[in-house]
Scaffold this motif. Sequence first.
Motif: not given
Length: 379
Positions: A349-378
């Motif tokens: 149902g759409s009431q659960y499918a709509i949660f794709l939005s925050p899930f994708l935002s979370l993946v985007s944020a975590l990807s930025l965190v990982i990049f910043l950690k890699i950048k800092k280590s170098h």
Amino acid sequence: MKWPLIFLAYLSLFALSFLDNGRAPSYNSILSDLAIGPAKGSYIFTVASFISLLVNISAKYWLPKIGPIKATQIALLLLTSSGASMYLTGHYSSYPLLIFSSCLLGLGLAICTICMNILVTKGSNEKLRSKLFSGLHAIYGLSSFAAPFVIALILNLGGDWKLYFLIIALLPLFVMIYSFRVNKLNLKAPSTDTFETGVPLRFRILFGLIFGCYVGSELVLSSRIPYYLENYLSYSTITSGNYLSLFFLSLTAGRVLFSFISFKLSTQKLLFISYALTFICFFLGRFVSPVFLSLCGLTMSFAFPMAMDYLVQTFGTKSDYMITSVMTWIGVILAIVHMGFGLINEYYGSQYAIFLSPFLSLVSALSLVIFLKIKKSHL
């Protein structure tokens, strides 16, 4: 500052946006006039997306040869042709012409999207770049908000969706005429080297996820708020449409705000603020009042411009290549998002499918965190 390049980017996106955003409000009328079902009609979106993906993948071959100004002119010609072809599609009730129009639109959209970001990069300085990116993407929000009203006006004056596309096809033609003045700047095409060397695969993946998942998160709300409200909360079509208009109005207002006001925070901090506020706003919208779903447009508004500015800061001369790379990732992830939303909606149902939005935002944020950690280590 090279203001003619900035104006060309802004005007191109304005013309592009009205064609792109005219499809959804016209969709039911197109199906009716061509006597086709939703399955066949959906190719108006999927064909354009597939063509755009091919353009993004091949950009490193054609962009260094012709440069962003000439490529923009080609894109504008394709967009004008697409609008005219849509008029003929309705006039002759031709499904093959509909597919052809979608191919032209996909080509024009992809080329123009790549080039307008490069034009802003080449035409701005470091001080104003983030503001100019915010202004650029505010144009898209504004036209997304305005396109349904323009169609309604044409309908009230006795016209139809065919006339809308014919009139809107003139916009890219006028912009193309203006673009010949910009030729005098003799902007050099990006060198082949900027497209072929030096960016590690892991960085391309991480920035692809940062951009692709953010855009996917925004798309889930911008394309599914009415569906969610009508099917889960039993709102009327008019009411749910008002909530969508508020989303685009919020998105535009936020980007306009960031195009005029300087905030004394780093680009990375602004991105994390956007992620955090969007999470809060989404869950308030899901469990308290759906008006907060519309206000997610405000909290999301500055993420893409800030991310684009951060990309240019990080990769410098390689930013041309990275822009084409993230556009490719966006195309791939959006295809997955469309499919994923449909499957989740079908089974849960759409009431659960709509949660794709925050899930994708979370993946985007975590990807930025990982990049910043890699950048800092170098460092």
